[in-house]
Write a protein that holds these residues in place. Structure first.
Motif, PDB file in Angstrom:
ATOM      1  N   PHE A 163      15.009 -27.419  57.886  1.00 58.10           N
ATOM      2  CA  PHE A 163      14.518 -28.781  58.128  1.00 58.10           C
ATOM      3  C   PHE A 163      13.032 -28.890  57.797  1.00 58.10           C
ATOM      4  CE2 PHE A 163      12.391 -32.061  60.520  1.00 58.10           C
ATOM      5  CZ  PHE A 163      13.077 -33.170  60.044  1.00 58.10           C
ATOM      6  N   GLU A 164      12.242 -27.933  58.228  1.00 62.66           N
ATOM      7  CA  GLU A 164      10.792 -28.011  57.984  1.00 62.66           C
ATOM      8  C   GLU A 164      10.487 -27.987  56.477  1.00 62.66           C
ATOM      9  OE1 GLU A 164       8.416 -28.778  60.108  1.00 62.66           O
ATOM     10  OE2 GLU A 164       9.811 -28.814  61.793  1.00 62.66           O
ATOM     11  N   ALA A 165      11.228 -27.187  55.724  1.00 68.31           N
ATOM     12  CA  ALA A 165      11.035 -27.170  54.267  1.00 68.31           C
ATOM     13  C   ALA A 165      11.427 -28.520  53.663  1.00 68.31           C
ATOM     14  CB  ALA A 165      11.847 -26.039  53.639  1.00 68.31           C
ATOM     15  N   SER A 166      12.516 -29.092  54.167  1.00 69.39           N
ATOM     16  CA  SER A 166      12.944 -30.407  53.682  1.00 69.39           C
ATOM     17  C   SER A 166      11.905 -31.470  54.029  1.00 69.39           C
ATOM     18  CB  SER A 166      14.300 -30.778  54.298  1.00 69.39           C
ATOM     19  OG  SER A 166      15.296 -29.900  53.848  1.00 69.39           O
ATOM     20  N   TRP A 167      11.408 -31.438  55.263  1.00 70.91           N
ATOM     21  CA  TRP A 167      10.383 -32.394  55.690  1.00 70.91           C
ATOM     22  C   TRP A 167       9.136 -32.263  54.822  1.00 70.91           C
ATOM     23  CZ3 TRP A 167       9.307 -36.766  57.793  1.00 70.91           C
ATOM     24  CH2 TRP A 167       8.026 -37.045  58.273  1.00 70.91           C
ATOM     25  N   ASP A 168       8.707 -31.034  54.587  1.00 69.45           N
ATOM     26  CA  ASP A 168       7.521 -30.812  53.755  1.00 69.45           C
ATOM     27  C   ASP A 168       7.719 -31.345  52.340  1.00 69.45           C
ATOM     28  OD1 ASP A 168       6.176 -29.653  55.873  1.00 69.45           O
ATOM     29  OD2 ASP A 168       6.571 -27.586  55.214  1.00 69.45           O
ATOM     30  N   ALA A 169       8.951 -31.298  51.851  1.00 72.47           N
ATOM     31  CA  ALA A 169       9.230 -31.768  50.489  1.00 72.47           C
ATOM     32  C   ALA A 169       9.160 -33.280  50.363  1.00 72.47           C
ATOM     33  CB  ALA A 169      10.605 -31.266  50.043  1.00 72.47           C
ATOM     34  N   ILE A 170       9.428 -34.003  51.450  1.00 71.48           N
ATOM     35  CA  ILE A 170       9.473 -35.466  51.355  1.00 71.48           C
ATOM     36  C   ILE A 170       8.282 -36.155  52.026  1.00 71.48           C
ATOM     37  CG2 ILE A 170      11.983 -35.535  51.135  1.00 71.48           C
ATOM     38  CD1 ILE A 170      12.138 -36.377  54.092  1.00 71.48           C
ATOM     39  N   ARG A 171       7.547 -35.445  52.848  1.00 69.87           N
ATOM     40  CA  ARG A 171       6.422 -36.024  53.592  1.00 69.87           C
ATOM     41  C   ARG A 171       5.271 -36.331  52.644  1.00 69.87           C
ATOM     42  NH1 ARG A 171       1.839 -34.124  56.486  1.00 69.87           N
ATOM     43  NH2 ARG A 171       2.251 -32.014  55.785  1.00 69.87           N
ATOM     44  N   HIS A 172       4.722 -37.515  52.798  1.00 67.34           N
ATOM     45  CA  HIS A 172       3.562 -37.910  51.997  1.00 67.34           C
ATOM     46  C   HIS A 172       2.406 -36.960  52.316  1.00 67.34           C
ATOM     47  CE1 HIS A 172       0.208 -40.323  50.518  1.00 67.34           C
ATOM     48  NE2 HIS A 172       1.108 -41.005  49.820  1.00 67.34           N
ATOM     49  N   PRO A 173       1.641 -36.532  51.306  1.00 67.58           N
ATOM     50  CA  PRO A 173       0.566 -35.560  51.557  1.00 67.58           C
ATOM     51  C   PRO A 173      -0.505 -36.053  52.534  1.00 67.58           C
ATOM     52  CG  PRO A 173       0.613 -36.221  49.237  1.00 67.58           C
ATOM     53  CD  PRO A 173       1.770 -36.876  49.907  1.00 67.58           C
TER      54      PRO A 173
END
Length: 186
Positions: A163-173
């Motif tokens: 989940f954290e990897a997925s969140w990091d992939a879609i979260r605006h910088p």
């Protein structure tokens, strides 16, 4: 029957036999086997869409909303493996007609609306919904499939990392990650 024998291998008479009804009874509800497949697809889309919509209402923060939706997909796959397998097998199949595809997508509108709101608030990257879905759900679905064939054990640590990897992939910088760490599904 459809999951194990495929669309072509699953005859109406075999489906009726397993349902303990006559084939004629099935034809009272469905025009043909393809109609049966499309209606089953829509019923399952409605079921998982309602679960996801519920998840979006249960959390105060965007990351938590997406996490609960993600967890609901995990729970659906684990608790209802035959339904999940059918959806995975048929969502991109030519057996599902374009009208059913469009109707099925309607059940996911609350999730898509959330994506739009989160993009506008610069919480999610400005990428299409399909890429958000791919980054958020496809890694989880891949792990679920690997667990089914015995290639991986889905531990809390692995699910949290997913989940954290997925969140990091879609979260605006520029989006702060204000939500607390999550407890992955058990």
């Amino acid at each position: 029957v459809i999951n194990t024998e495929g669309f072509e291998g699953a005859s109406v008479s075999r489906i009726a036999q397993l349902a303990q009804v006559s084939p004629a009874t099935l034809y009272l509800f469905f025009a043909n086997k393809k109609d049966m497949i499309n209606k089953l697809y829509l019923a399952l889309c409605e079921d998982i869409g309602e679960r996801l919509s519920g998840a979006l209402r249960r959390a105060p923060c965007p990351k938590d909303q997406l996490y609960l939706a993600w967890q609901d997909v995990f729970d659906y796959a684990r608790d209802l493996p035959a339904r999940f397998q059918f959806l995975e097998q048929y969502k991109n199949s030519p057996q599902i007609d374009s009208v059913s595809h469009a109707q099925g997508r309607q059940y996911f509108c609350p999730l898509k609306d959330l994506y739009t709101d989160l993009r506008q608030a610069q919480i999610l990257k400005d990428i299409p919904d399909e890429l958000i879905d791919a980054h958020l759900f496809f890694p989880l679905i891949h792990l679920i499939k690997l667990e089914r064939i015995g290639d991986v054990r889905l531990t809390a640590e692995l699910l949290n990392a997913c989940f954290e990897a997925s969140w990091d992939a879609i979260r605006h910088p520029n989006s702060p990650d204000r939500c607390p760490a999550h407890s992955p599904p058990s």
